[in-house]
Write an enzyme that holds these catalytic residues in place. Structure first.
Site, PDB file in Angstrom:
ATOM      1  CG  ASP A 147      28.638 -27.761  23.155  1.00  0.00           C
ATOM      2  OD1 ASP A 147      28.692 -28.358  24.235  1.00  0.00           O
ATOM      3  OD2 ASP A 147      28.597 -28.361  22.053  1.00  0.00           O
TER       4      ASP A 147
ATOM      5  CD  GLU B 229      32.641 -28.707  26.141  1.00  0.00           C
ATOM      6  OE1 GLU B 229      32.590 -29.863  26.543  1.00  0.00           O
ATOM      7  OE2 GLU B 229      32.165 -28.371  25.035  1.00  0.00           O
TER       8      GLU B 229
END
Ligand code: GLC
Length: 543
Positions: free
Chosen positions: A203, A279
């Site tokens: 993330d 990401e």
């Protein structure tokens, strides 16, 4: 180069809270995912990525993690996680978990300890605490709106230091220059690798390192806008905003590469092919840095989340996306939607037209080289659900005082069966955490399974067939700016019509076998002369 499982995988993103409720409390859970693995297998996917299921107060739907090495009771137990991984492996499905190393929850024991300690303490140095009087330390803006700094009260009740949160104030950023932080994350990676996971979705992979002088940014609002889907219209302004990300105050900093070098060593030290996908929202020319042999293995390609319904732009996007990772020998990745974006049917106009375009775009993406990431419900052709403001949960809605509606519309529990809510999602009589629309009866898994022309049928055909494709992409001149045609090896040709009128197919395609059609799905065997608007087709040229 040897082929790894993730190079050309179809990865299904499970958003556990909204996938399937296995224990009757109206919330999705790990047992629910376990019970639907056969469904995913029959869809033709190779791996699942589980969005966070860790203990969390859920201020950002689980991306505010209180313990990265645990399971929130609302999702089950650690043994449920182990059983899920084991069952997936039995079915030859790889398992990826989400890790959230940029920040933790305010309920993480480290943050509680930091609040209870003094400025300058060991506990505070795990975060970015700064003395700055009555004004925040700098002009940085939170990605969710408002300042990126919040002031705390010290133990004696006086107003004290400020802490950094690039997202919600419930998500304090970790200080990655602190070796204790880096070491603790290695422990977390090892914890899940030992549990048997095959990979990580990292993330905010572009965010961990910060400018430790905390200097002002030249355009802090522009930087947040550079990552907003709704503002990316392909314009030169949007493209130049993207450049604000490059090696900026809190994104895409060069120091990140040293962090991922150590992660890569850990991943490579495990048996089997373990991987990490970042990401990482970075300009295309920086993407290669994140996928070198001393960094992560893969980076999300987000271009299809925003690509316009325009053949020329699509072709350009594909060319650039492939080139951006090809330089380091990596494979591209494609995604039409995820839990942060509008659903693709809605983004492409909604209704029949939006659905037709979304199905056509899926065929364009599924035939490309590299991995495809499918967000749960995309295979059903779900649109965004309308959500009343009073039902909204996303911190984006609250931090912008409602001016941005947020991401809840794409996070509604999946419809599995039946004619009305909860559509088989749960046995509970309690309402689901986000309300499901009343008109989803035709969009349930069981309704679509019986429909040869459904989006579910389209996806199960395309995801199985794509495994047979190989080779690089080559574009074929279509003679019509609204039509894009490309080919792969073995005589596979893909055509899409983004225009308003029918496209008269060239002779070689009229004679070709139709493998799949985004409108009628199964090949009818009939050779047609035209490609209708908002339609894509896969052909095999006789050799
Ligand atoms: C990532 C997640 C998003 C979350 C944010 C903060 O972008 O995908 O859902 O809100 O990080 O953790």
């Amino acid at each position: 180069m040897s082929t790894k499982w993730w190079h050309e995988a179809a990865v299904y993103q499970v958003y556990p809270r909204s996938f399937f409720d296995g224990n009757g409390d109206a919330l999705g859970d790990l047992v629910g995912v376990h019970s639907k693995l056969h469904y995913l297998k029959s869809l033709g996917i190779n791996a699942i990525w589980l969005s966070p299921f860790y203990p969390s107060p859920q201020h950002d739907s689980g991306y505010d993690v209180a313990d990265p090495r645990g399971v929130d009771p609302m999702y089950g137990t650690l043994s449920d996680a182990h059983a899920l991984i084991e069952k997936a492996h039995e079915l030859d499905i790889k398992v990826m978990v989400d890790v959230v190393p940029n920040h933790v929850s305010i309920e993480h024991p480290w943050f509680a300890a930091a609040l209870a300690s003094r400025p300058g303490s060991v506990e505070r140095r795990r975060f970015h605490f700064v003395d700055s009087g009555d004004e925040p330390p700098n002009n940085w803006v939170s990605m969710f709106g408002g300042p990126a700094w919040t002031r705390i009260r010290e133990v004696d009740g006086s107003l004290g230091q400020w802490y950094l949160h690039v997202f919600d104030s419930s998500q304090p950023d970790l200080n990655w220059t602190n070796p204790e932080v880096a070491a603790d994350w290695i422990t977390t990676l090892r914890f899940w690798l030992d549990a048997g996971v095959d990979g990580f979705r990292v993330d905010v992979a572009h965010g961990l390192a910060k400018d430790m002088t905390y200097s002002d940014l030249p355009d802090p609002v522009g930087l947040t806008q550079a990552l907003r889907f709704d503002l990316d219209d392909g314009s030169p302004e949007a493209a130049s905003r993207r450049l604000l990300i490059e090696n900026s105050g809190f994104f895409d900093r060069d120091e990140l590469q040293e962090i991922y070098r150590t992660w890569r060593e850990v991943l490579d030290s495990y048996p089997g092919d373990r991987m990490a996908v970042g990401e990482a929202w970075v300009p295309a020319h920086r993407a290669g840095r994140y996928v070198s042999p001393t960094s992560l293995h893969q980076i999300f390609g987000f271009d299809f989340l925003v690509v316009a319904w325009n053949a020329e732009i699509m072709q350009d996007t594909i060319t650039r996306a492939i080139a951006s990772v090809e330089v380091v020998g990596a494979f591209p990745t494609w995604a039409l939607s995820n839990h942060d974006s509008p659903r693709v049917v809605t983004r492409l106009g909604g209704g029949e037209k939006g659905l037709a375009r979304a199905r056509a775009l899926a065929l364009v993406a599924h035939a490309l080289p590299g991995s495809i990431y499918v967000y749960q419900g995309e295979e059903l052709g779900l649109p965004d659900a309308p959500i009343a403001d009073s039902d909204r949960q996303d911190p984006v809605f609250f931090r912008t005082a409602g001016s941005h509606k947020g991401r809840d519309g794409a996070r509604v529990p999946l419809p599995w069966s039946g004619k009305q809510a909860p559509y088989g999602f749960t046995d509970s009589m309690n309402p689901t955490w986000l309300p499901q629309p009343s008109d989803w009866a035709e969009l349930t898994v069981s309704a679509e399974q019986d429909q040869p022309r459904s989006t579910l049928s389209l996806y199960s055909h395309s995801l199985q067939l794509r495994a047979q494709f190989s080779g690089a992409v080559g574009f074929i001149e279509s003679g019509d700016p609204a039509v894009m045609i490309y080919h792969r090896d073995e005589g596979i040709v893909i055509a899409v019509n983004t225009g308003a009128g029918e496209y008269l197919l060239p002779e070689f395609l009229r004679a070709a076998e139709v493998l799949l059609d985004s409108e009628s799905v199964e090949a009818s065997g009939d050779k047609t002369e035209v490609l209708p608007p908002d339609c894509a087709r896969w052909f095999r040229i006789p050799t």
